[in-house]
Design an enzyme around this catalytic site. Structure first.
Site, mmCIF file in Angstrom:
data_model
loop_
_atom_site.group_PDB
_atom_site.id
_atom_site.type_symbol
_atom_site.label_atom_id
_atom_site.label_comp_id
_atom_site.label_asym_id
_atom_site.label_seq_id
_atom_site.Cartn_x
_atom_site.Cartn_y
_atom_site.Cartn_z
ATOM 1 N N GLY A 44 41.474 32.615 41.631
ATOM 2 C CA GLY A 44 41.482 34.040 41.958
ATOM 3 C C GLY A 44 41.597 34.886 40.695
ATOM 4 C CB SER A 111 39.295 29.261 38.343
ATOM 5 O OG SER A 111 38.736 30.477 37.936
ATOM 6 C CD1 TRP A 112 45.233 32.639 39.850
ATOM 7 C CD2 TRP A 112 45.298 33.620 37.843
ATOM 8 N NE1 TRP A 112 46.476 33.207 39.698
ATOM 9 C CE2 TRP A 112 46.546 33.819 38.481
ATOM 10 C CE3 TRP A 112 45.088 34.149 36.563
ATOM 11 C CZ2 TRP A 112 47.586 34.527 37.883
ATOM 12 C CZ3 TRP A 112 46.134 34.852 35.966
ATOM 13 C CH2 TRP A 112 47.366 35.035 36.625
ATOM 14 C CG ASP A 267 32.823 27.554 34.497
ATOM 15 O OD1 ASP A 267 32.576 28.700 34.910
ATOM 16 O OD2 ASP A 267 33.904 26.971 34.708
#
Length: 324
Positions: A44, A111-112, A267
């Site tokens: 997120g 990710s986050w 990515d």
């Protein structure tokens, strides 16, 4: 042989843990309660956990813990920006560990989730056994510019970027991050929903090399889109609530801990050069570059790499435990 996700399993316990006067977070446990404790941190910010996150881990070897971070997913209230900073989330993670009476755990995320895992580890290095991190995001100005300015990912996806900024007033299109934050925090509910779905679609289109022709029909969960857009923009306009280069500067506090870092060559959300930079400062980290993968945690190469990483880490940690 390529690995696939482990079979679907149901949680053995689901609960809501009060973490402040105004927030309670969703916590679930699955797998083997006597196995290696692992916390998986979703992306997120604001993305929420998925039942498929359980499936990265062998349920016979691992005690699998998922949470929905403060203000998103099944946590309450959701979506919510108040008392919602990186350091609030770090404290929440420690409260979950204490609540579950876990001495140490493997911390994993995507990710986050890698940002939060690193921030937690730097704050509580004695509580972490090791890390498995997929798609490194360090919360730097370079990354914000890459995602939201005209000079980053927009140069690879110009038609998608036009869609992304088209919901903004013309005067806000030179600084889309600030423009989106202004729109997402306004009182106009219709504008908030439109901006949230456009934000979610932009990231979805950047995320996968396997799925093409992604359109608004794929952004079907309005609540999830609002959580993702509101909370992400809230964190990013505030530079993730830490100083530039903070995670790289503080990596010495966890460099003794083993880490497997997985990153797709293509990515377009998180930049490979920053994963490489992190690895070069972390003496016990190993970077695996997946040659054809993008950002999504559920592409074939990524699933294969992540599941193999959890298998090898389980074997390693079991050996370490035996030798103590």
């Amino acid at each position: 042989m390529s690995k696939s996700l482990y079979p679907k399993i149901k949680p053995i316990k689901q609960e809501f843990l009060p973490v402040s006067e105004h927030h309670e977070i969703y916590v679930e446990q699955s797998g083997n309660p006597d196995g290696i404790a692992v916390l998986y941190l979703h992306g997120g910010p604001g993305g929420g956990s998925s039942e498929n996150h359980r499936r990265y881990f062998d349920p016979e070897r691992y005690h699998i813990i998922l949470i929905d971070q403060r203000g998103c997913g099944r946590s309450n209230p959701s979506p919510n920006l108040s008392e919602n900073t990186t350091w609030d989330l770090v404290q929440d993670i420690e409260k979950v560990r204490e609540h579950l009476s876990i001495q140490q755990w493997l911390v994993a995320g995507g990710s986050w989730g890698t940002t939060l895992a690193l921030a937690y580890g730097i704050s509580h290095p004695d509580r972490v056994l090791a890390f498995i991190l997929r798609g490194i995001f360090l919360g730097t100005e370079q990354e914000f510019q890459w995602l939201y300015s005209h000079q980053g990912a927009a140069r690879f996806f110009p038609e998608y970027y036009r869609d992304f900024i088209s919901v903004l007033p013309i005067e806000d299109r030179l600084d889309p991050l600030q423009g989106y934050y202004k729109m997402l925090t306004c009182e106009n509910e219709v504008a908030v929903i439109a901006a949230s779905k456009a934000w979610a679609l932009w990231e979805l289109r950047l995320s996968s090399t396997e799925h093409h022709h992604v359109g608004m029909s794929q952004v079907s969960d309005t609540h999830q889109a609002i959580c993702m857009a509101k909370i992400s923009s809230h964190y990013f306009v505030n530079q993730c609530y830490f100083s530039p280069e903070y995670l790289l500067e503080e990596i010495s506090k966890i460099k003794h801990l083993p880490a497997i870092i997985i990153h797709g060559r293509y990515d377009m959300v998180c930049q490979l050069d920053l994963a490489d930079k992190l690895m070069n400062r972390w003496q016990n980290a190993h970077l695996q570059i997946m040659p054809s993968a993008g950002h999504s945690g559920f592409e074939k190469q990524t699933i294969d790499a992540f599941c193999k990483a959890t298998d090898s880490m389980a074997k390693f940690l079991s050996e370490v435990s035996k030798n103590k």
